[in-house]
Design a protein around this motif. Sequence first.
Motif, PDB file in Angstrom:
ATOM      1  N   PHE A  38       0.821  -1.202   0.000  1.00  0.00           N
ATOM      2  CA  PHE A  38       0.000   0.000   0.000  1.00  0.00           C
ATOM      3  C   PHE A  38       0.858   1.256   0.000  1.00  0.00           C
ATOM      4  O   PHE A  38       0.525   2.247  -0.684  1.00  0.00           O
ATOM      5  N   VAL A  39       1.966   1.236   0.748  1.00  0.00           N
ATOM      6  CA  VAL A  39       2.840   2.409   0.786  1.00  0.00           C
ATOM      7  C   VAL A  39       3.349   2.740  -0.616  1.00  0.00           C
ATOM      8  O   VAL A  39       3.310   3.892  -1.069  1.00  0.00           O
ATOM      9  N   ASN A  40       3.827   1.715  -1.319  1.00  0.00           N
ATOM     10  CA  ASN A  40       4.403   1.955  -2.640  1.00  0.00           C
ATOM     11  C   ASN A  40       3.346   2.286  -3.683  1.00  0.00           C
ATOM     12  O   ASN A  40       3.607   3.067  -4.614  1.00  0.00           O
ATOM     13  N   VAL A  41       2.157   1.709  -3.532  1.00  0.00           N
ATOM     14  CA  VAL A  41       1.073   2.089  -4.447  1.00  0.00           C
ATOM     15  C   VAL A  41       0.674   3.543  -4.215  1.00  0.00           C
ATOM     16  O   VAL A  41       0.503   4.329  -5.165  1.00  0.00           O
ATOM     17  N   LEU A  42       0.548   3.913  -2.949  1.00  0.00           N
ATOM     18  CA  LEU A  42       0.132   5.271  -2.635  1.00  0.00           C
ATOM     19  C   LEU A  42       1.199   6.302  -2.995  1.00  0.00           C
ATOM     20  O   LEU A  42       0.869   7.487  -3.195  1.00  0.00           O
ATOM     21  N   PRO A 148      11.517  -4.629  -4.233  1.00  0.00           N
ATOM     22  CA  PRO A 148      10.770  -5.341  -5.282  1.00  0.00           C
ATOM     23  C   PRO A 148       9.876  -4.430  -6.123  1.00  0.00           C
ATOM     24  O   PRO A 148       9.407  -4.842  -7.202  1.00  0.00           O
ATOM     25  N   TRP A 149       9.629  -3.213  -5.665  1.00  0.00           N
ATOM     26  CA  TRP A 149       8.778  -2.292  -6.406  1.00  0.00           C
ATOM     27  C   TRP A 149       9.541  -1.497  -7.455  1.00  0.00           C
ATOM     28  O   TRP A 149       8.920  -0.739  -8.217  1.00  0.00           O
ATOM     29  N   VAL A 150      10.834  -1.678  -7.525  1.00  0.00           N
ATOM     30  CA  VAL A 150      11.621  -0.973  -8.547  1.00  0.00           C
ATOM     31  C   VAL A 150      11.088  -1.267  -9.949  1.00  0.00           C
ATOM     32  O   VAL A 150      10.827  -0.341 -10.736  1.00  0.00           O
ATOM     33  N   PRO A 151      10.892  -2.546 -10.329  1.00  0.00           N
ATOM     34  CA  PRO A 151      10.365  -2.799 -11.688  1.00  0.00           C
ATOM     35  C   PRO A 151       8.950  -2.267 -11.893  1.00  0.00           C
ATOM     36  O   PRO A 151       8.577  -1.935 -13.033  1.00  0.00           O
ATOM     37  N   ILE A 152       8.142  -2.147 -10.813  1.00  0.00           N
ATOM     38  CA  ILE A 152       6.780  -1.617 -10.958  1.00  0.00           C
ATOM     39  C   ILE A 152       6.827  -0.146 -11.363  1.00  0.00           C
ATOM     40  O   ILE A 152       6.111   0.296 -12.283  1.00  0.00           O
ATOM     41  N   LEU A 286      10.000  12.036 -10.593  1.00  0.00           N
ATOM     42  CA  LEU A 286       9.535  11.514  -9.302  1.00  0.00           C
ATOM     43  C   LEU A 286       9.498   9.988  -9.297  1.00  0.00           C
ATOM     44  O   LEU A 286       9.910   9.341  -8.323  1.00  0.00           O
ATOM     45  N   LEU A 287       9.009   9.406 -10.376  1.00  0.00           N
ATOM     46  CA  LEU A 287       8.933   7.933 -10.451  1.00  0.00           C
ATOM     47  C   LEU A 287      10.330   7.315 -10.439  1.00  0.00           C
ATOM     48  O   LEU A 287      10.573   6.313  -9.767  1.00  0.00           O
TER      49      LEU A 287
END
Length: 580
Positions: A38-42, A148-152, A286-287
Amino acid sequence: MTHKQSWIAAIWESCPEITDTARACRRPILAVGFFSIFVNVLYLISPIYMMQIYNRVLSSANVDTLVLLTVILIVTLAVIALLDYVRSMLLVWVGRRIDVSLGARTFDAQVKAGCVPGRKASGQTLRDLDSIRQFLTGAGVQAAFDAPWVPIYILFLFILHPALGTMAAVCAGLLLLVANLNNLVTRPPLKAANESMLKNYAFTEASLRNAEAMTAMGMVPAVMRKWATSRDKALLEQADASRSASSFAALTKFLRILMQSLILGLAAYLVIHQSASAGAVFASSLLLGRALAPVEHLVGVWKQVVDVQAAFRRLVTEYRTYPTPAQSMPLPRPQGRLTVDRVSFTMNRGANVILRNVSFGVEAGEVVAVVGPSAAGKSSLMRLLVGVWRPDGGVVRLDGSDMALWNKENLGPHIGYLPQDIELFAGTVQENIARFSNADPEAIVSAAKLAGAHELILGLPKGYDTEIGDGGVFLSAGQRQRIGLVRAVFGNPSLVVLDEPNSNLDSDGEVALRLLLQRLKQDGASVVMVSHRASILDAVDKMLVLREGQVDHYGSKNEVLALLNQRAAGARPVSVVHAP
């Protein structure tokens, strides 16, 4: 199976404490991972907000939309802050659970390690556990969950434009390459620096234990030079390792800032050619910054990662070397019949033979004095008798049972032991006498009266509640020895082992010791003691003469004294009176 996989499998099989703790922490760790989603999605709210500002608000000049978007941004960032706090608190709980589950086990392993012949006790393993706990509650672990959210995030950049995604993928690959180089280059010097620093800490602790001797004999400058040489070596190695780590951290930061700036330029180029919207300019930066942040953070804390890995390996080694003893059936209170059967003992992996084929027996109610010249193995024998050390050959039996098979917690209350250096603990007199148990005050006073030390203790500033300091530093040597004797006889033990119990006693203490030995005999306790003063031999039944680790003679007091007198008359240098 790789070496690392086999090592992990060995831990799983041989360290049940660690596996049980890992299972207990599994749910909160999974919760941290869940909240990280949720943190990384938000976190996508910031680039989305930026794109909406440029693509919708500025073009429409709609203030209501701006206000609504800003409110959504504020609420979302507040939720992110709350989730980050929850993640931190979960990791703090994990750290606390690790300490609760493994703290006592680690302390027990350190105590056992301190009983190993030739090894000095230290608190390194407990410091290793603290290092692991502190690392798990730090930001480095959160960065690992975010990695793990780097590729996202890179995927979202591909959605904005393939060129932006391609550049982000190249940037991430470059930072990962730097991270791997950082690992290869800095790990060996960091390992060497840590080992050197641990040796310096050990030398420092040993030097401080001998502060009085150093000061009295003017050794401080010489010892300080040796300490400084060791520390300089460790600090130089640490500086070299830190220099490499800092270089890679600076390079990583430089590349991350450079890439964020370059992607702004690329996005601007795409906007100029109408291949992307204006909002993509700032959204892409930012991304990319969010995608590269975990990698940069992990490179920055890599030294801690290496330190924690080394600490974990040392912790596992201690656990495997000193396992928790299997539960055994409690045995009844021993009567005190001691049998030493062909006991041999060596140190330095057999290089130094301390005891050879030692055999003798002590019946309940007997007092045996062990005498002999220096380095005969007397103190080593005392440690073997109480089970602190284990023989390399032969067996020590108490009431017919191998001393090694007795559960120490069950046997301990029935053993009285006064080591040569006494070993009192920080706390009150009564706590030391009661062995830090919740004992009946009457039992404490009874032990003090049995040892003839009740009046001495009452004469202290607060009597039994007097704080004695670490090692009994606030007491005189004679007071420490007499309180150590009280502790040894607390609880009416069946076996009492005393290593030079009168070395610091005055005439009153000698009288009290002789009376104590007589009372122990009357109570049916077996007593084995090392002594070099003839004044205490009045209370002795038998004598054991050790010479070069072997039994020279064992028999009744009168028989052994007669033999020694005959040898003395023949000019053979054997004495039981003079200290070795």
